[in-house]
Design an enzyme around this catalytic site. Structure first.
Site, short mmCIF file in Angstrom:
data_model
loop_
_atom_site.label_atom_id
_atom_site.label_comp_id
_atom_site.label_asym_id
_atom_site.label_seq_id
_atom_site.Cartn_x
_atom_site.Cartn_y
_atom_site.Cartn_z
NE ARG A 1 -6.16 1.66 -0.33
CZ ARG A 1 -6.25 2.74 0.42
NH1 ARG A 1 -5.21 3.18 1.09
NH2 ARG A 1 -7.37 3.40 0.49
CD GLU B 1 -8.98 -1.12 4.07
OE1 GLU B 1 -8.54 -0.71 5.17
OE2 GLU B 1 -9.27 -0.36 3.14
NE ARG C 1 -10.14 12.11 3.83
CZ ARG C 1 -10.11 10.82 3.52
NH1 ARG C 1 -11.06 10.30 2.77
NH2 ARG C 1 -9.14 10.05 3.92
CG HIS D 1 -13.14 3.23 2.86
ND1 HIS D 1 -13.86 4.23 3.47
CD2 HIS D 1 -11.84 3.46 3.15
CE1 HIS D 1 -13.03 5.04 4.11
NE2 HIS D 1 -11.80 4.59 3.92
CG ASN E 1 -1.84 1.13 1.31
OD1 ASN E 1 -1.78 2.04 0.47
ND2 ASN E 1 -2.72 1.12 2.30
CE LYS F 1 -0.35 2.63 6.75
NZ LYS F 1 -1.74 3.04 6.69
CG MET G 1 -13.57 8.70 17.92
SD MET G 1 -14.40 10.26 17.58
CE MET G 1 -15.50 9.82 16.30
P1 ADP Z 1 -7.18 4.38 8.92
O1 ADP Z 1 -8.35 4.91 8.19
O2 ADP Z 1 -6.00 5.32 8.93
O3 ADP Z 1 -6.83 2.94 8.62
P2 ADP Z 1 -8.11 3.31 11.44
O4 ADP Z 1 -9.11 2.40 10.87
O5 ADP Z 1 -6.92 2.75 12.12
O6 ADP Z 1 -7.66 4.43 10.43
O7 ADP Z 1 -8.90 4.23 12.51
C1 ADP Z 1 -8.28 5.30 13.13
C2 ADP Z 1 -9.28 5.92 14.10
O8 ADP Z 1 -9.70 4.92 15.03
C3 ADP Z 1 -8.73 7.06 14.89
O9 ADP Z 1 -9.66 8.13 14.93
C4 ADP Z 1 -8.58 6.47 16.28
O10 ADP Z 1 -8.76 7.43 17.26
C5 ADP Z 1 -9.74 5.50 16.29
N1 ADP Z 1 -9.58 4.52 17.37
C6 ADP Z 1 -8.64 3.56 17.51
N2 ADP Z 1 -8.81 2.89 18.68
C7 ADP Z 1 -9.87 3.46 19.29
C8 ADP Z 1 -10.56 3.24 20.52
N3 ADP Z 1 -10.18 2.28 21.38
N4 ADP Z 1 -11.63 4.02 20.81
C9 ADP Z 1 -12.02 4.99 19.96
N5 ADP Z 1 -11.42 5.25 18.79
C10 ADP Z 1 -10.37 4.50 18.45
#
Ligand code: ADP
Length: 399
Positions: A93, A386, A243, A182, A8, A15, A285
């Site tokens: 990807r 993915e 976004r 996605h 990726n 990655k 988050m």
């Molecule tokens: P990407 O789209 O970069 O692959 P991810 O699927 O890893 O992203 O998601 C990243 C988001 O998931 C971030 O906003 C992170 O804060 C949130 N996140 C990860 N673990 C937790 C958790 N335990 N509680 C709430 N949010 C989480």
């Protein structure tokens, strides 16, 4: 062993994951970050039985060629492969396949050129994907390489859902339409949902919610995507980390006139400074929750807006599907954030969506149902994968 490497390639990072497709196990994984900067970082993980041995290397990685060459060296030195020629396939990807790519494609010069031609549709993503493919083709010319597109799963969306209400020439001459993204994740969790429910995917109507840094919803009818929240670009739809998602298109002109920002600046503002970050200053988050718990009203508002937008899409896609078997939560937030899941489902009891608060709070990263017995719609938490889906599609393409 059937060894498949998944790559990726982003603008400043690569990655990768190496799979043994006999048993679908990860043999090695890692990321080369800060490519082109003075202090590059390469994290390489060797997966052995239940152990993961991580090595970190901090050194300048001048470009993608140097990055991929390091990955090849580390895969060999760590014993994950003895030679790159052991690989059965490399899966790449690719974010945007436009209308040309409905399936994963074996890469040849014609396919590569078609991907290059899609760069104007995804200027922030496709150039880095193309660079990764070009370098991998040079490093491993004899290994079959397959492009797997984020857009491909959504090729089944009908015209009434993918066309924008714009003059037709914008579609026919400039390819302006909804493509959706996605797709690899939506497809993977839809398949997992089918196996979890013990029913064929072709019989299921699902709403899949991929909630990560980027976020999108998909309406899946009889196993096929029929609508999705991301549009011509990954900016439309749900509120994301940075976004904005859906907004009145006239705001762009207003911003241009009233602030003097040019197109590039507005694009950057909407992609990188908006969403949760724009509303409350934090795009992670977990940090947004921390701020909200500390009484920060902007973080509270950001959370309310985030869940409200998702709930609107659940309602809209329920109407699109007519009958709904399951709602699937995935992505970092969908898999881990019980509070968000609860907010998204609260008030939808009349639609047959009844969350079990206890099961929801207990959900960890394993596939889990979080609905009450009385719920006519299943609510599932399914970790996405993915990379594995790309490897599976690469194998099915070369076969
Ligand atoms: P990407 O789209 O970069 O692959 P991810 O699927 O890893 O992203 O998601 C990243 C988001 O998931 C971030 O906003 C992170 O804060 C949130 N996140 C990860 N673990 C937790 C958790 N335990 N509680 C709430 N949010 C989480």
């Amino acid at each position: 062993m059937i060894k498949v490497l998944v790559i990726n390639s982003g603008s400043s990072s690569i990655k990768y994951q190496l799979f043994n497709m006999d048993g679908e196990v990860v043999l090695a994984s890692g990321v080369v970050e800060r490519i082109g900067e003075r202090h590059g970082l390469h994290k390489h993980r060797l997966h052995r039985d239940n152990d993961i041995i991580e090595s970190r290397y901090e050194q300048c990685v001048s470009d993608h060629r140097a990055g991929l060459s390091r990955i090849g060296t580390l895969l060999r030195e760590s014993g994950a492969v003895s030679e790159l020629s052991e690989l059965c396939a490399i899966g790449h990807r690719v974010v945007h396949g436009g209308e040309s790519f409905r399936e994963p494609s074996l890469i040849n010069s014609e396919v590569l050129q078609l991907i290059r031609d899609r760069i104007p549709l995804a200027p922030l993503h496709n150039p880095a994907n193309v660079m990764g493919i070009e370098v991998a083709l040079q490093e491993a010319p004899h290994i079959p390489q397959v492009a797997v597109f984020d857009t491909a799963f959504h090729h089944s969306i009908p015209a009434h859902a993918y066309r924008y209400a714009l003059p037709e020439w914008l579609y026919t001459e400039h390819s302006v339409r909804r493509y959706g993204f996605h797709g690899t994740s939506h497809r993977y969790v839809a398949k997992q949902a089918a196996s979890c429910l013990g029913k064929p995917l072709e019989s299921l109507n699902l709403i899949t919610l991929h909630l990560g840094n980027g976020a999108s919803a998909a309406a899946i009818a009889q196993g096929q995507s029929v609508d999705t929240s991301m549009g011509m670009t990954p900016l439309e739809g749900l509120i994301m980390g940075s976004r904005c998602g859906d907004m009145d298109p006239a705001i762009h002109f207003y911003l241009g006139r009233s602030t003097g920002l040019d197109y590039d600046e507005i694009e950057s503002l909407l992609n990188k400074e908006s969403g949760m970050k724009g509303i409350c200053g934090a795009n992670d988050m977990r940090e947004v929750h921390r701020l909200a718990d500390a009484g920060e009203p902007r973080a509270r508002l950001a959370l309310d807006m985030y869940c409200y937008r998702i709930k609107k899409y659940i309602g809209a896609y329920y109407a699109v599907l007519g009958r709904l078997d399951a709602v699937v939560f995935t992505g970092g937030i969908g898999e881990n954030d019980a509070w968000v899941r609860e907010q998204c489902c609260t008030g939808l009891e009349a639609l047959g969506i009844r969350l079990d608060a206890e099961k929801n709070a207990a959900a960890d990263r394993e596939t889990l149902d979080i609905h009450r017995e009385s719920s006519s719609v299943c609510l599932l938490v399914i970790p996405t994968n993915e990379e594995l889906e790309i490897a599976l599609q690469a194998v099915s393409c070369i076969n």
